[in-house]
Design a protein around this motif. Structure first.
Motif, PDB file in Angstrom:
ATOM      1  N   UNK A   1      -3.531 -30.121   5.003  1.00 50.87           N
ATOM      2  CA  UNK A   1      -4.959 -29.650   3.484  1.00 50.87           C
ATOM      3  C   UNK A   1      -4.333 -28.262   3.824  1.00 50.87           C
ATOM      4  N   UNK A   2      -3.818 -28.392   1.769  1.00 55.74           N
ATOM      5  CA  UNK A   2      -3.440 -26.549   1.804  1.00 55.74           C
ATOM      6  C   UNK A   2      -5.208 -26.189   1.372  1.00 55.74           C
ATOM      7  N   UNK A   3      -5.160 -24.947   1.578  1.00 57.16           N
ATOM      8  CA  UNK A   3      -6.633 -24.800   1.218  1.00 57.16           C
ATOM      9  C   UNK A   3      -6.520 -22.758   0.959  1.00 57.16           C
ATOM     10  N   UNK A   4      -7.273 -22.947  -0.798  1.00 50.96           N
ATOM     11  CA  UNK A   4      -7.359 -21.795  -1.629  1.00 50.96           C
ATOM     12  C   UNK A   4      -8.522 -21.125  -1.416  1.00 50.96           C
ATOM     13  N   UNK A   5      -8.042 -19.828  -1.659  1.00 58.30           N
ATOM     14  CA  UNK A   5      -9.358 -18.705  -1.412  1.00 58.30           C
ATOM     15  C   UNK A   5      -9.418 -17.936  -3.143  1.00 58.30           C
TER      16      UNK A   5
ATOM     17  N   UNK B   1     -11.816 -15.652  -5.820  1.00 57.65           N
ATOM     18  CA  UNK B   1     -13.042 -15.370  -6.546  1.00 57.65           C
ATOM     19  C   UNK B   1     -14.043 -15.543  -5.118  1.00 57.65           C
ATOM     20  N   UNK B   2     -13.817 -15.396  -4.182  1.00 62.42           N
ATOM     21  CA  UNK B   2     -14.531 -15.327  -2.905  1.00 62.42           C
ATOM     22  C   UNK B   2     -15.412 -16.405  -1.780  1.00 62.42           C
ATOM     23  N   UNK B   3     -14.308 -17.492  -2.203  1.00 58.00           N
ATOM     24  CA  UNK B   3     -14.998 -19.185  -2.162  1.00 58.00           C
ATOM     25  C   UNK B   3     -13.357 -19.556  -1.569  1.00 58.00           C
ATOM     26  N   UNK B   4     -13.025 -20.506  -0.531  1.00 58.98           N
ATOM     27  CA  UNK B   4     -12.739 -21.091   0.195  1.00 58.98           C
ATOM     28  C   UNK B   4     -13.132 -22.754  -0.858  1.00 58.98           C
ATOM     29  N   UNK B   5     -11.118 -23.157  -0.560  1.00 52.67           N
ATOM     30  CA  UNK B   5     -11.346 -25.096  -2.103  1.00 52.67           C
ATOM     31  C   UNK B   5     -10.443 -25.475  -1.159  1.00 52.67           C
ATOM     32  N   UNK B   6     -10.792 -27.108  -0.611  1.00 49.34           N
ATOM     33  CA  UNK B   6      -9.187 -27.896  -0.991  1.00 49.34           C
ATOM     34  C   UNK B   6      -8.361 -27.561  -2.273  1.00 49.34           C
ATOM     35  N   UNK B   7      -7.340 -28.011  -1.425  1.00 45.52           N
ATOM     36  CA  UNK B   7      -6.390 -27.713  -2.671  1.00 45.52           C
ATOM     37  C   UNK B   7      -7.116 -28.241  -4.205  1.00 45.52           C
ATOM     38  N   UNK B   8      -6.923 -29.063  -4.322  1.00 46.70           N
ATOM     39  CA  UNK B   8      -7.354 -30.247  -5.388  1.00 46.70           C
ATOM     40  C   UNK B   8      -9.157 -30.230  -6.266  1.00 46.70           C
TER      41      UNK B   8
ATOM     42  N   UNK C   1      -5.706 -15.288  -6.912  1.00 47.76           N
ATOM     43  CA  UNK C   1      -6.077 -15.945  -5.585  1.00 47.76           C
ATOM     44  C   UNK C   1      -5.805 -15.024  -4.108  1.00 47.76           C
ATOM     45  N   UNK C   2      -6.550 -14.912  -3.397  1.00 47.49           N
ATOM     46  CA  UNK C   2      -6.996 -14.114  -2.487  1.00 47.49           C
ATOM     47  C   UNK C   2      -6.474 -14.652  -0.651  1.00 47.49           C
ATOM     48  N   UNK C   3      -6.443 -16.057  -0.742  1.00 47.40           N
ATOM     49  CA  UNK C   3      -5.826 -16.348   0.408  1.00 47.40           C
ATOM     50  C   UNK C   3      -5.493 -17.964   0.621  1.00 47.40           C
ATOM     51  N   UNK C   4      -4.528 -18.305   1.203  1.00 49.28           N
ATOM     52  CA  UNK C   4      -4.215 -19.632   1.190  1.00 49.28           C
ATOM     53  C   UNK C   4      -4.074 -19.894   3.007  1.00 49.28           C
ATOM     54  N   UNK C   5      -4.067 -21.424   2.847  1.00 52.50           N
ATOM     55  CA  UNK C   5      -4.581 -21.488   4.223  1.00 52.50           C
ATOM     56  C   UNK C   5      -3.830 -22.714   4.488  1.00 52.50           C
ATOM     57  N   UNK C   6      -2.608 -23.962   5.373  1.00 51.24           N
ATOM     58  CA  UNK C   6      -2.159 -24.623   5.631  1.00 51.24           C
ATOM     59  C   UNK C   6      -2.991 -24.997   5.992  1.00 51.24           C
ATOM     60  N   UNK C   7      -4.267 -25.786   7.053  1.00 53.04           N
ATOM     61  CA  UNK C   7      -5.216 -26.441   7.994  1.00 53.04           C
ATOM     62  C   UNK C   7      -3.730 -27.851   8.343  1.00 53.04           C
TER      63      UNK C   7
END
Lengths: 297, 297
Positions: free
Chosen positions: B136-140, B142-149, B161-167
């Motif tokens: 699952x790709x997550x994107x941070x 404006x301060x908030x982490x959200x799942x990609x969709x 975009x502040x951060x991106x993670x593949x979880x």
């Protein structure tokens, strides 16, 4: 004012519900059978409560089930994917079942999930369920036990019926209990006594018996005929004749009166046409039922 | 003959897949990103693999997602029931997601459930997933982490975009591994390098690197522009320039060549128009990609 409580299965009960709604508005409470419920395609489908809601909302399709104008794209796609789509659901109907499944998975009670649907359709009368817990009708025919829907759809409801069981030991839903306790009349709708009404009575029989209100049943037989479903095979299995005697026998000790187009000596009968095919007929029968319960009270 | 393996995200990768299918038929294998997968309404939705299948089947709708001519009755009904329908699915698309959820619940692997769909649409090329396990790709932003969709739809993909993670730490799917090991060429499609391709490489990076086949990437930039989605914000977050240098930098050590409409000194470049908006353009780019991989082999 104290409610009139209707116990209903599918089409016959739903048609009478519609007539009673026109007479009573929000003073009508329907308790609909959940013995036919079925989980499939990720949805929790509650055919009888939904049929009642669709009839009360004037949204029933002419084919006799489902929503008027509903599309069937999802089922077509499931078939294309190789699924055995033996239970047909329109796209909106599927969404209703998915909503119910989601609400139940999130911890809501079946009474609450059903009420979501009733409110979404703008139905002023409450539609309740006998229990928030699983209640399932099983039918044995030609040697095999089947859950109700599989018997009705896969086996086309073909008898002779060898046995019928209501499985599960669910507790009554509090809303159903309270409606019965406060009712000014309890009406058993013209649905299959064995497969539609008995599952309700398996949960609520005692509260119906002990309620202060008069209890009347509307016969599902019209000029001696069954209009829809396996009522004939069920009456035969139960050892009842297919007439007012058979219906009165089935509800013996429970009802104070029978509304039917044929007299019986077994219980006080209101003899009147119980055919429900037009709005005027539904309303006329509803009025007759209400007058009869008033007379019996 | 040994397959050509395409790593693809959504639209760009799917359009190239379509061109490659016209050239290769069943010699094409697509491995589609599952970092965007989402479970809702009881369905398991796999947007990128499905988009690829719809494109390969010629069934994609003009709006750029979903099936041509699909209806939206189920979502309308869910909305009427008060559900927050933030992710729109056509009725057939919903059925596809319900089918996938059902297959997974019954113990099938995601590779198998995806293959059901591919076969139902009569697509001759296999469409695989990087892993049978959740990715699952997550994107941070404006301060908030959200799942990609949720980032893409609820937040309209708005950066910076502040951060991106593949979880998740999923194992490679055996079919994907075997396709890469036997490939005669590996093509990274013109999809978002960070949000569509990196999730695939998070699982299959090492197998891609160690494969005998040449690896080429098709730039997602057309005349310096991003055609769709948050690629610009992603490249900015990753510290890459929005040009062939930036794309080559991102895939440094992985690719043997870049196909782009702008040269870079960082890797062997095939300079050609990579716009994919017509069937002829898709097929022309596909042919150029295949010729380039042959030359590099």
């Amino acid at each position: 004012m104290a409610p009139v409580v209707l116990l209903a299965g599918g089409t016959g009960g739903a048609k009478l519900a519609r007539g009673l709604l026109d007479e009573l508005g929000s003073e009508l409470v329907v308790i609909a059978n959940t013995g036919d419920d079925v989980e499939l395609y990720g949805a929790y489908v509650s055919p009888d409560p939904d049929l009642v809601i669709f009839w009360l909302a004037g949204a029933i399709d002419e084919r006799g089930w489902g929503l008027a104008g509903d599309t069937f794209a999802a089922m077509d796609q499931l078939r294309a994917l190789g699924q055995d789509v033996w239970f047909n659901l329109g796209d909106r109907d599927l969404a209703i079942g998915l909503h119910r499944a989601r609400r139940l998975a999130a911890g809501a009670r079946l009474t609450e999930a059903t009420d979501d649907i009733r409110r979404a359709f703008g139905v002023p009368a409450r539609v309740l369920v006998p229990s928030d817990e699983p209640l399932r009708s099983w039918v044995k025919a030609r040697g095999a036990w089947r859950p109700f829907q599989e018997f009705m759809i896969r086996d086309r409801g073909e008898g002779p019926i060898e046995n019928i069981e209501v499985r599960g030991d669910p507790r009554p839903a509090p809303e159903a209990l309270s409606a019965l306790a406060s009712a000014r009349a309890i009406v058993i709708g013209p649905s299959n006594p064995i497969l539609s009404i008995d599952p309700i009575l398996a949960v609520l029989g005692e509260p119906v018996r002990s309620a202060a209100a008069p209890v009347v049943a509307v016969s599902p037989l019209v000029r001696g005929q069954v209009l829809k479903g396996p009522t004939a095979a069920c009456l035969a299995w139960a050892g009842h004749t297919q007439d007012s005697d058979g219906i009165a026998e089935h509800y013996e000790g429970l009802i104070d009166g029978l509304i039917a187009d044929q007299r019986t000596d077994l219980v006080t009968t209101l003899e009147t046409d119980v055919e429900l095919s037009t709005p005027a007929a539904r309303r006329r029968v509803a009025r007759a039922v209400l007058d009869f319960t008033t007379a019996l009270a």
